[in-house]
Design a protein around this motif. Structure first.
Motif: not given
Length: 653
Positions: A544, A546, A550, A564-565, A568-569
């Motif tokens: 991940n 993210a 960020r 950000y989804r 975000d994985r």
């Protein structure tokens, strides 16, 4: 003001003398304190002028010393008014004191390790006190005026010129004394030298042997024609740190646990260089990427570990020059040191591998020429666009994640220009490798060397709406070049068409180095890349990221409300036959046909649910068999020089 000219001359001579003497003192103290090794600091050429780091520091300090001396002279002329014979004592002692303070401040600002600076500063402070005192005593006793035929100004100039000649010419003399060809016959060990060239960020289609639209890369194409070319080599991860960790350990991202959140290589995992060093190999690494540094564990097993991204700081003058240009000239340092790296590698080989009884060597080289920032290269890139477009590209070049912000995103034509610069970088890199390959040939060791040319990952230039590389597992990022040349075992012109993972290089290199199974780490894959094996599934992962995006765009005022989804994985994928499946930790599935859609433009999971289900099962089975590492160790502190280098490459802001 009849006395002004000799007064200022005496002051300038005092500053010059102090600078010259303290420059030599600085060089000796810096090496002894552990700032850099003797060879790196005095003998390896660096930068456009091809001087040693000590030579650049000497030149910079001499200029500062002249300025300092003149400044002190002007102060005395207009404010202090020291009488007659005392002014030389004042100029000398004050010059030593001020120059020592300036040196200490510069080293403190550009130093990377507190312990190194503490040792250095202790020696510098003692040297300044002693030298300033001696200078004052000598001048107050008017030693130079007692019948000497050599004027102090002449002696200072001659001494400075001699020191400059020695320091500036040291790399040249070192180059002349080292052998250029192997003495006697070939290697007597029966084991090959091993040379891994990691072309950081170079995707497969950037080589003309693999991409019909690529700029010509004749040197690497020639090596491919003389060895085996893998048409579908797959990196095990999507960015630098985990991909290198997989090469060095033979383990997957999940197994070695080296990620953005924990970037240090686990000291409990046996590293490739450690194993080969234990088998009698000479070892060296040359890393241009500050993520692959000695400080975060990637130097284990390497007797010599060159980090040219720190050289400019050690040389003082290049670091100050780059900072000034970046601030006032709109200049962005490239972050690549191709000439320095390949020159240093050649010197290392000549110094220890051309003797008749030389031990085999293992050298790892990370080359950053293709990594952002990408700028026009004369003779390699398309014609440079107008300055307005270069200014528009500059923020994205420095932090490509900014392209995800709608207001900052490049248009398709602008992205094409940047992609063209990237192709020019790869062509430039190939041209420099051509000279290095010719050195290996002329020295007589090319055919004794297992040569591996590969990459840690590729790069996105707008494909799938993405830029950069860490945030996906598409072929633009995972499909990398892989060329292996070793005439003793590999027939020239061999082409392998099946997907293979570059993680298999670990086992292949140990096989060819004849490392017994009993001395290999448990859990590392035993399947060698050099043995054709159709029907073997290939896997890759991405953590991940993210937090990474960020950290780069989060402070930008235009990032407020950014979604950000999609980032975000975590991701994992499988190449099985002519199908590829990507699975996100959010449950999203993507399925592609590799035979007719290598660019992954048509997602087909809805059309082939049974295939998707089958590959999901294989992926789950593979993941369940991966042993996770123990609890992560504390992250080592990042040295300041590495942090600045990462900023220049867009990894952090």
């Amino acid at each position: 003001m009849p006395e002004a000219r000799p007064l200022l001359r005496n002051a300038a001579v005092a500053g010059l003398t102090a600078a010259a003497v303290l420059s030599v003192t600085d060089a000796v103290l810096w090496v002894r304190a552990g700032g850099l090794g003797f060879v790196e600091y005095f003998l390896r050429p660096f930068g456009a002028l091809r001087l040693s780091l000590a030579g650049y520091a000497f030149a910079g300090f001499v200029l500062i010393g002249l300025t300092t001396g003149l400044g002190i002279g002007l102060l005395d002329r207009f404010f202090i008014r020291m009488p007659g014979p005392w002014n030389r004592a004042l100029y000398s002692s004050a010059s030593f004191g001020v120059m020592g303070l300036i040196m200490g401040l510069l080293r403190a600002r550009l130093s990377d390790e507190i312990a190194v600076f503490d040792r250095y500063f202790t020696g510098l402070a003692a040297a300044v006190i002693i030298l300033a005192g001696l200078a004052a005593i000598l001048h107050t006793r008017r030693i130079h005026d007692q019948g000497s035929k050599v004027r102090p100004s002449h002696a200072a100039l001659i001494g400075t010129a001699v020191l400059a000649a020695v320091l500036f010419a040291a790399p040249l003399f070192d180059n002349l004394r080292l052998p250029h060809r192997r003495a006697g016959g070939g290697s007597t060990s029966g084991r090959p030298n091993i040379l891994v060239l990691m072309l950081d960020t170079v995707r497969a289609d950037a080589l003309s042997a693999l991409g019909p639209q690529a700029a010509p890369t004749p040197a690497m194409d020639r090596m491919a024609a003389q060895g085996v070319l893998f048409l579908r080599a797959i990196a095990p991860a999507s960015w630098t740190v985990p991909s290198h960790a997989s090469l060095f350990t033979g383990l997957t991202l999940t197994q070695h646990g080296t990620t953005f959140a924990h970037q240090a290589l686990d000291p409990g995992l046996p590293a490739l260089a450690e194993i080969l060093a234990g088998e009698g190999y000479r070892t060296a690494a040359f890393s241009e990427n500050p993520n692959i540094a000695r400080s975060n564990g990637f130097g284990r097993g390497f007797a010599d570990f060159a980090e040219p991204f720190l050289y400019g700081r050690a040389a003082i003058a290049p670091a100050l020059f780059d900072k000034a240009l970046a601030r006032f000239g709109g200049y962005d340092p490239s972050g690549e040191y191709t000439e320095e790296t390949l020159g240093g590698l050649e010197r290392w080989i000549r110094a220890g591998s051309l003797q008749a009884d030389s031990a085999p060597f293992f050298a790892f080289v990370n080359l950053m020429a293709a990594h952002l920032p990408d700028w026009p290269r004369k003779g390699f890139s398309p014609p440079a666009p107008d300055r307005a477009l270069l200014r528009r590209l500059r923020p994205i070049n420095g932090a490509p994640e900014l392209n995800f912000l709608p207001s900052r995103a490049l248009t398709a034509p602008e992205m094409k220009v940047l992609h063209g610069f990237y192709g020019g970088d790869v062509a430039y890199l190939d041209s420099r490798l051509d000279g290095f390959f010719r050195f290996l040939e002329s020295s007589g060791i090319l055919d004794e060397t297992l040569l591996v040319i590969t990459s840690d990952h590729g790069e996105n230039f707008g494909e799938h709406g993405l830029m950069e590389h860490a945030y996906c597992l598409y072929n633009t990022v995972l499909h990398v070049p892989l060329i292996v040349r070793y005439p003793a075992l590999i027939a020239g012109g061999t082409v392998r068409t099946e997907p293979v993972s570059t993680i298999g290089l670990f086992g292949a290199l140990l096989d060819l180095a004849r490392v017994p199974e009993s001395r290999r780490p448990a859990g590392a894959p035993s399947l060698s890349l050099l043995k054709a094996a159709d029907g073997v599934d290939v896997f890759a992962e991405s953590e991940n990221c993210a937090g990474m995006i960020r950290g780069i765009i989060g402070r930008d005022i235009e990032a407020a409300g950014f979604d950000y989804r999609p980032f975000d994985r975590a991701l994992s994928c499988i190449y099985s036959g002519d199908r590829k499946l990507i699975l996100g930790s959010d449950g999203r599935i993507e399925l592609y046909s590799l035979s007719d859609d290598w660019e992954e433009r048509r997602e087909i999971s809805a059309a082939e649910p049974a295939t998707a289900e089958l590959l999901l099962g294989k992926l789950a089975s593979w993941r369940s068999g991966l042993k996770r590492p123990a609890a992560a160790l504390p992250e080592p502190k990042m040295p300041r020089g590495i942090k600045d280098a990462l900023k220049s490459l867009g990894y952090i802001r």
